[in-house]
Design an enzyme around this catalytic site. Structure first.
Site, PDB file in Angstrom:
ATOM      1  N   ARG A  27       0.836  -1.192   0.000  1.00 47.44           N
ATOM      2  CA  ARG A  27       0.000   0.000   0.000  1.00 47.44           C
ATOM      3  C   ARG A  27       0.874   1.245   0.000  1.00 47.44           C
ATOM      4  NH1 ARG A  27      -3.313  -2.610  -1.666  1.00 47.44           N
ATOM      5  NH2 ARG A  27      -5.438  -3.025  -0.998  1.00 47.44           N
ATOM      6  N   GLU A  58      -1.057   7.951  -4.900  1.00 47.29           N
ATOM      7  CA  GLU A  58      -2.322   7.331  -5.292  1.00 47.29           C
ATOM      8  C   GLU A  58      -3.485   7.906  -4.492  1.00 47.29           C
ATOM      9  OE1 GLU A  58      -2.228   2.950  -5.670  1.00 47.29           O
ATOM     10  OE2 GLU A  58      -0.064   3.163  -5.443  1.00 47.29           O
ATOM     11  N   HIS A  92       0.660  -0.007  -9.527  1.00 51.58           N
ATOM     12  CA  HIS A  92      -0.242  -0.791  -8.669  1.00 51.58           C
ATOM     13  C   HIS A  92      -0.809  -1.977  -9.456  1.00 51.58           C
ATOM     14  CE1 HIS A  92      -2.747  -0.332  -4.758  1.00 51.58           C
ATOM     15  NE2 HIS A  92      -2.595  -1.599  -5.069  1.00 51.58           N
TER      16      HIS A  92
END
Length: 337
Positions: free
Chosen positions: A241, A270, A293
Site C-alpha cells: 500500500r 495514489e 499498482h
C-alpha cells in the site's frame, strides 16, 4: 409480486466473461461500467458513481471510495465486494450502520503479488533497468549485479501474500526474517523464520518487502529513520500500500545512497496528489523499478479475484453469509445493546 433486485454493477476493468456468465447463471443482471479511457473507478466523482450504481443491489468495486454519503444515496445497494484485499477506502462503520455488507476477495491474488515481488527483487539485484537503458544508449558493457540466492529477506506482514512469498523464497534458500509484531509464531517456527524487531530486521536484510495493511499505526512505517537503519546494499520492495513508505524520505535515501534501490508498485500519490512530483522523481531514478499498482493484475490473478468477489455478492443476494475471511463489515448482524 416483483422479482427481487439482483442487478450487479462492476466498476472494474478486466472483468472476465466467465465470471459474468457465472453471475448471470445465478440470476444476476450484470452491468459492467464503460469507464472513460484512462480512468479507473477511483477517479470517478461521487455523482458519477451514484449515476452508475443507481438501482444496483450489488457492486463489485476496485479503488473507489465507499463513503457514508454514497451509501446513503444508494438505498438499494446491499453488498459491496472489493476485487482486492485492501479496504482502507471503505467506510466499514457506515456499512454496518446502514445495514449493508462489505467484502474483500481473499485468496485470489496472493500468488500474483508474490510472483511480482520476486520479479522486482530479481530485477533490482540484477540491474535490469539500468542495463537496458545503457544498451539503448549504445553502452553494452556489463553491470555487476547481485543474487537473490541465499540472501537475507525481511518480510513485514505475514498474511496470505507474505506467506506466499515465503514459499517462493525457500526455493532461493533465502534466510527469511519477519517482523515479530506481525508474525504468527507457530507459522514462523514451522517454516524456520526468524522473528525480529523492526530495527533488527531492517539492519540485517538484503531485501525488505512490505506486505502489511495500511492503518494509522503502519502509515509511514518506513520513514527516514527506518531507511537509515538499512544496509547501503539493500533493496526495499513495496507491493502493498502507498503510505507504508514515506516516499519523500525514500527519494532522499535513494539519491544519497542510503539504500541501493527500490521496487515500487504503490505510491503515496495514489491517495494524495500532492505527492505526485515525488512519485515522478522516484520513477526517474535508475535504481527504481516501478509498476502502476499492478502486482495483482495478472490475467489469472484477476480471473480468480473476480470470481471470489462475485461469489460474495451472490451469497449476500441469496441471504447467505460469505466466508468469514471475506467479510469486513456486515450490517445485517446487530449486536444487542
Amino acid at each position: 409480486m416483483s422479482a427481487p433486485n439482483r442487478r450487479v454493477v462492476v466498476t472494474q476493468r478486466f472483468f472476465d466473461a466467465a465470471t459474468i456468465a457465472w453471475l448471470e447463471e445465478n440470476g444476476c443482471e450484470v452491468i459492467v461500467a464503460d469507464l472513460p479511457p484512462g480512468r479507473a473507478d477511483g477517479d470517478l466523482s461521487p455523482s458519477e458513481l451514484e449515476s452508475l450504481l443507481a438501482g444496483a443491489a450489488g457492486w463489485i468495486v476496485g479503488h473507489a471510495r465507499v463513503t457514508r454519503d454514497l451509501l446513503t444515496a444508494l438505498p438499494d445497494l446491499r453488498v459491496i465486494s472489493r476485487r482486492g484485499v485492501g479496504y482502507e477506502r471503505v467506510d466499514t462503520v457506515a456499512v454496518r450502520d446502514l445495514g449493508r455488507v462489505a467484502c474483500i476477495a481473499v485468496g485470489g491474488n496472493d500468488a500474483s503479488v508474490a510472483d511480482h515481488t520476486i520479479a522486482m527483487m530479481l530485477a533490482l539485484g540484477r540491474r535490469f533497468r539500468e542495463s537496458q537503458d545503457r544498451m539503448l544508449a549504445g553502452d553494452w558493457s556489463i553491470l555487476m549485479g547481485t543474487d537473490l540466492f541465499r540472501k537475507t529477506v525481511g518480510i513485514i506482514g505475514l498474511g496470505r501474500i507474505g506467506r506466499s512469498l515465503v514459499q517462493r523464497l525457500q526455493g532461493f534458500e533465502a534466510r527469511i526474517l519477519v517482523l515479530d509484531r506481525m508474525a504468527d509464531r507457530d507459522y514462523a517456527d514451522a517454516h524456520h523464520l526468524t522473528c525480529l524487531t523492526l530495527p533488527e530486521l531492517l539492519g540485517q536484510s538484503d531485501y525488505v518487502s512490505l506486505h502489511a495493511p495500511l492503518t494509522p499505526e503502519t502509515r509511514f512505517l518506513i520513514d527516514a529513520d527506518a531507511l537509515g537503519r538499512m544496509k547501503p546494499t539493500s533493496f526495499l520492495i513495496n507491493a502493498a500500500r502507498g503510505g507504508l513508505v514515506d516516499d519523500m524520505a525514500l527519494l532522499e535515501a535513494l539519491r544519497s545512497g542510503t539504500i541501493a534501490g527500490a521496487g515500487l508498485d504503490t505510491f503515496v500519490s495514489e491517495s494524495d496528489p500532492g505527492y505526485r512530483p515525488t512519485s515522478d522523481a522516484l520513477l526517474a531514478l535508475p535504481n527504481v523499478v516501478a509498476t502502476p499498482h499492478a502486482a495483482a493484475s495478472s490475467r489469472e490473478g484477476l480471473d480468480r479475484t473476480n470470481r471470489v468477489a462475485a461469489m460474495s455478492v451472490v451469497d449476500v443476494l441469496d441471504g447467505r453469509t460469505p466466508p468469514a475471511a471475506c467479510v469486513i463489515a456486515d450490517g445485517r448482524v446487530r449486536t444487542p445493546a
